[in-house]
Scaffold this active site. Structure first.
Site, PDB file in Angstrom:
ATOM      1  N   CYS A  10       0.844  -1.189   0.000  1.00  0.00           N
ATOM      2  CA  CYS A  10       0.000   0.000   0.000  1.00  0.00           C
ATOM      3  C   CYS A  10       0.886   1.247   0.000  1.00  0.00           C
ATOM      4  O   CYS A  10       2.091   1.164   0.159  1.00  0.00           O
ATOM      5  CB  CYS A  10      -0.925   0.000   1.209  1.00  0.00           C
ATOM      6  SG  CYS A  10      -0.056  -0.192   2.762  1.00  0.00           S
ATOM      7  N   CYS A  13       3.008   1.849   3.009  1.00  0.00           N
ATOM      8  CA  CYS A  13       4.114   0.902   3.154  1.00  0.00           C
ATOM      9  C   CYS A  13       5.328   1.382   2.356  1.00  0.00           C
ATOM     10  O   CYS A  13       6.461   1.326   2.827  1.00  0.00           O
ATOM     11  CB  CYS A  13       3.688  -0.478   2.671  1.00  0.00           C
ATOM     12  SG  CYS A  13       2.102  -0.996   3.338  1.00  0.00           S
TER      13      CYS A  13
END
Lengths: 77, 378
Positions: A10, A13
């Site tokens: 994501c 991240c």
């Protein structure tokens, strides 16, 4: 030092990976940074809100992008 | 006593700051806290003042706009359509954005007390029924993004949170969220927001409970069942000061409002177009009460439809004004928000197809029942 950034990919991240890599470069810490997307491995650390940061097998943060200062303190700088 | 224990615990690895430094940090925190409170009061006052001004300003703006249009020799009907479109957009747009700022901040502060780790600890070993209720409620306040649905699912199941209870959490968490509630409050009023919230919770509780009854545990992917969760699961949560919680709220505003504002404005722009141009009663034949098939069709269309609450609610609010029934509208909204293809793709990694289908099916049936119920009741 072995740093692992855990996240299924994501946006947060990737941001976390960037922050960690930047701090390592800036401080010249002797550390390798690895980005792990395998969900089985992530779960193996007992992390279930990503992104997570693991340093030498210890979970340092979960569920948020850490600040540079935080990462520095984990590296002992 | 507890904080002292934890401090000395943290010192064991030698990398900890001495006590004196902690005291320094505390007073610094207190100063920041005072600063936040001092800044917060005038900001709130300005917020309230602006909020009160929105309606007259939008009306004034739209009236002037209409006056300006008379230059172009348009028919009075067209001018009225344009005027009402402009008024709708310039009133509803800023209003919803201002409400979002305030509520997302408030919810962000509240969420700083919760974390998926804590929620898991609370739910672990809970029995069903009571567990389902608790999970649905915690789903509302636990900070969690759908991209970590997978690790969270595994984390819950491996900590012996019953499967049905885990699903209650997973259903309520995206469905009952602060962005949806603010939009519903702003565009429909508090009654519909309350109805949406309570029916959303009831669906999450009952759907989770039903999945639990079906005993689907062996329809988890095999590797999930075999997985050994590491020792580090016993991760200690950091202490948060009041200033930290304020910062957490501000961060939530930056992240959530930063992400959804454009969808809110786009949705309201489309809604404003519908509001100004579509004749009243148009939707009655398609989404009206008397059309029995409209509820299941709305849900079926809504399932693959992927939009967040921010984009979809302004549009359906305008449709309802044009004769769509409340139950049908609610059902459409819920299925768009609660079940989405991307989430299904993520969950497919841990669920076998059959369980995934049952999950989608149970939630869809729940939403359809709610839709019919409100069409009959109201």
């Amino acid at each position: 030092m072995e740093i692992k950034v855990l996240g299924p990919g994501c946006k947060k991240c990737h941001e976390t990976e960037k922050v960690v890599k930047e701090v390592v470069r800036e401080t010249g810490a002797d550390a390798s940074v690895e980005y792990i997307t395998d969900i089985a491995k992530i779960a193996g650390y007992g992390i279930f809100s990503t992104p997570g940061v693991v340093i030498d097998g210890k979970v340092k943060s979960t569920g948020k992008v850490p600040s540079k200062a935080e990462v520095k303190s984990w590296l002992g700088k | 006593m507890k904080t002292i224990d934890e401090n000395s615990c943290a010192c064991n690895d030698g990398a900890c700051a001495p006590g004196a430094m902690n005291i320094g940090e505390n007073s610094e925190n207190r100063i920041t806290t005072a600063r936040y409170i001092l800044a917060g009061i005038p900001i709130l006052a300005v917020w309230w003042l602006l909020y009160e001004l929105l309606e007259p300003v939008a009306r004034w703006l739209a009236a002037h706009f209409a006056q300006y249009l008379t230059v172009f020799h348009l028919s009075p009907g067209v001018i009225e359509h344009l005027r009402s479109t402009v008024e709708f957009f310039f009133f509803e747009g800023p209003k919803v954005l201002m409400l979002l700022l305030l509520v997302v901040f408030g919810v962000g502060v509240v969420r700083s007390w919760f974390s998926p780790e804590k929620t898991r600890k609370i739910l672990a070993g809970k029995r069903e029924s009571a567990g389902n209720v608790l999970a649905a409620l915690l789903g509302v306040v636990t900070p969690f993004c759908s991209c970590s649905a997978c690790p969270l699912f595994i984390g819950f199941v491996s900590a012996s949170v019953p499967l049905g209870v885990t699903f209650s959490f997973l259903i309520s968490s995206p469905m009952v969220n602060e962005v949806a509630l603010v939009l519903l409050y702003g565009l429909f009023g508090w009654k519909i927001a309350a109805i949406y919230m309570s029916t959303g919770l009831v669906i999450a509780i009952i759907a989770g409970w039903t999945i639990g009854r079906l005993k689907m545990e062996h329809y988890l992917e095999d590797w999930v069942l075999e997985l050994q969760v590491g020792e580090s699961a016993a991760w200690e949560e950091e202490k948060k000061s009041f200033a930290d919680r304020i910062r957490y709220g501000l961060e939530a505003v930056r992240e959530i409002v930063g992400r959804v504002w454009i969808y809110v404005l786009l949705g309201i722009a489309v809604g404003a177009g519908i509001h100004g141009w579509v004749p009243t009663g148009t939707m009655a034949s398609i989404m009206g009460k008397s059309t029995w098939w409209s509820v299941p069709v709305a849900v079926l269309i809504g399932i693959p439809f992927y939009s967040n609450a921010a984009g979809i609610i302004p549009i359906v609010s305008a449709l309802m004004e044009k004769g769509a029934a409340l139950g049908t509208t609610l059902a459409f909204m819920m299925s768009v928000i609660a079940i989405s293809l991307p989430e299904m793709v993520i969950l497919r990694k841990v669920l076998k197809p059959r369980l995934l289908m049952i999950f989608a099916g149970v939630v869809a049936v729940g939403i359809i029942i709610v839709g019919y119920l409100f069409n009959v009741l109201i």
